[in-house]
Design a protein around this motif. Structure first.
Motif, short mmCIF file in Angstrom:
data_model
loop_
_atom_site.label_atom_id
_atom_site.label_comp_id
_atom_site.label_asym_id
_atom_site.label_seq_id
_atom_site.Cartn_x
_atom_site.Cartn_y
_atom_site.Cartn_z
N ALA A 15 0.81 -1.21 0.08
CA ALA A 15 0.09 -0.23 0.24
C ALA A 15 0.87 1.08 0.09
N GLY A 16 1.98 1.20 0.64
CA GLY A 16 2.73 2.33 0.86
C GLY A 16 3.40 2.63 -0.51
N VAL A 17 3.99 1.63 -1.12
CA VAL A 17 4.43 1.87 -2.65
C VAL A 17 3.41 2.46 -3.59
N CYS A 18 2.17 1.69 -3.47
CA CYS A 18 1.37 2.26 -4.44
C CYS A 18 0.87 3.73 -3.96
N ALA A 46 -0.55 9.85 -16.38
CA ALA A 46 -0.17 10.12 -15.24
C ALA A 46 -1.54 9.75 -14.11
N GLY A 47 -2.48 10.58 -14.64
CA GLY A 47 -3.65 10.49 -13.77
C GLY A 47 -4.23 9.00 -13.63
N GLY A 48 -3.90 8.14 -14.88
CA GLY A 48 -4.67 6.90 -14.88
C GLY A 48 -3.73 5.99 -14.10
N ILE A 49 -2.42 6.22 -14.10
CA ILE A 49 -1.49 5.47 -13.05
C ILE A 49 -1.84 5.58 -11.69
N ALA A 50 -2.13 6.83 -11.40
CA ALA A 50 -2.53 6.98 -10.11
C ALA A 50 -3.71 6.32 -9.66
N LEU A 51 -4.62 6.25 -10.55
CA LEU A 51 -5.96 5.80 -10.27
C LEU A 51 -5.74 4.40 -10.19
N VAL A 52 -4.98 3.28 -10.92
CA VAL A 52 -4.62 2.32 -11.02
C VAL A 52 -3.81 1.77 -9.66
N ALA A 53 -2.96 2.61 -9.19
CA ALA A 53 -2.21 2.37 -8.02
C ALA A 53 -2.97 2.43 -6.87
N LEU A 54 -3.75 3.33 -6.93
CA LEU A 54 -4.78 3.52 -5.75
C LEU A 54 -5.68 2.12 -5.55
N ALA A 58 -6.26 -0.62 -2.49
CA ALA A 58 -7.50 -0.86 -1.97
C ALA A 58 -7.80 -2.39 -2.22
N VAL A 59 -7.63 -2.79 -3.34
CA VAL A 59 -8.03 -4.30 -3.53
C VAL A 59 -7.26 -5.38 -2.63
N ALA A 60 -5.90 -5.12 -2.84
CA ALA A 60 -4.92 -5.93 -2.08
C ALA A 60 -5.16 -5.97 -0.57
N ASN A 61 -5.51 -4.78 -0.15
CA ASN A 61 -5.73 -4.57 1.40
C ASN A 61 -7.35 -5.16 1.83
N LEU A 62 -8.20 -5.20 1.04
CA LEU A 62 -9.52 -5.41 1.15
C LEU A 62 -9.70 -7.01 1.03
#
Length: 147
Positions: A15-18, A46-54, A58-62
């Motif tokens: 999550a921190g890296v993302c 860049a906005g798309g990359i930010a969205l994918v990273a978030l 979220a998915v990995a932590n949920l």
């Protein structure tokens, strides 16, 4: 079939890296927005990359990814840690934070216990020994012998 999921400590690193990737991507998007067609394209990417990273964070932590699956036939570990059948396991050992399976040919498959949630590690070791005993038809493997 029992699934063991990735430990929360590893998920927090992910999550921190993302979040860092998302923050840098948003900065790039803001700095390049409004500077012409090419710059606007860079801002959108860049906005798309930010969205994918978030979304990845979220998915990995949920729903943490499964790192080890145990079933009546054998085990499957995610990544380079391998897989095998209970009948093929000649010995099992717990040492240096690794669960090591040795097959009849002497090949060793090691699985790091740190990948599994700390509260489920003892359950994992107990289940491995129980499945080995069931596969071999007698009490051959004893978890009290494990390091």
């Amino acid at each position: 079939m029992t699934r063991y999921r990735l430990d929360r400590a590893h998920l927090m690193v992910l999550a921190g890296v993302c979040f860092i990737v998302a923050a840098v991507s948003v900065l790039v998007a803001f700095l390049t927005a409004g500077g012409g067609d090419l710059a606007n394209g860079v801002a959108i990417v860049a906005g798309g990359i930010a969205l994918v990273a978030l979304l990845v964070a979220a998915v990995a932590n949920l729903r943490p990814p499964v790192v080890l699956t145990l079933d009546p036939a054998g085990y499957r570990a995610r990544g380079r840690h391998g897989e095998g059948t209970w009948k093929g396991v000649e010995s099992v050992e717990v040492s240096d934070g690794l669960l090591r399976f040795t097959d009849g040919a002497g090949a060793v498959t090691a699985f790091p216990l740190s990948l599994v949630d700390r509260s489920r590690r003892a359950e994992l070791i107990r289940e491995v020994y129980d499945r080995l005993n069931t596969a071999h038809g007698y009490r051959r493997f004893d978890p009290t012998d494990a390091g």
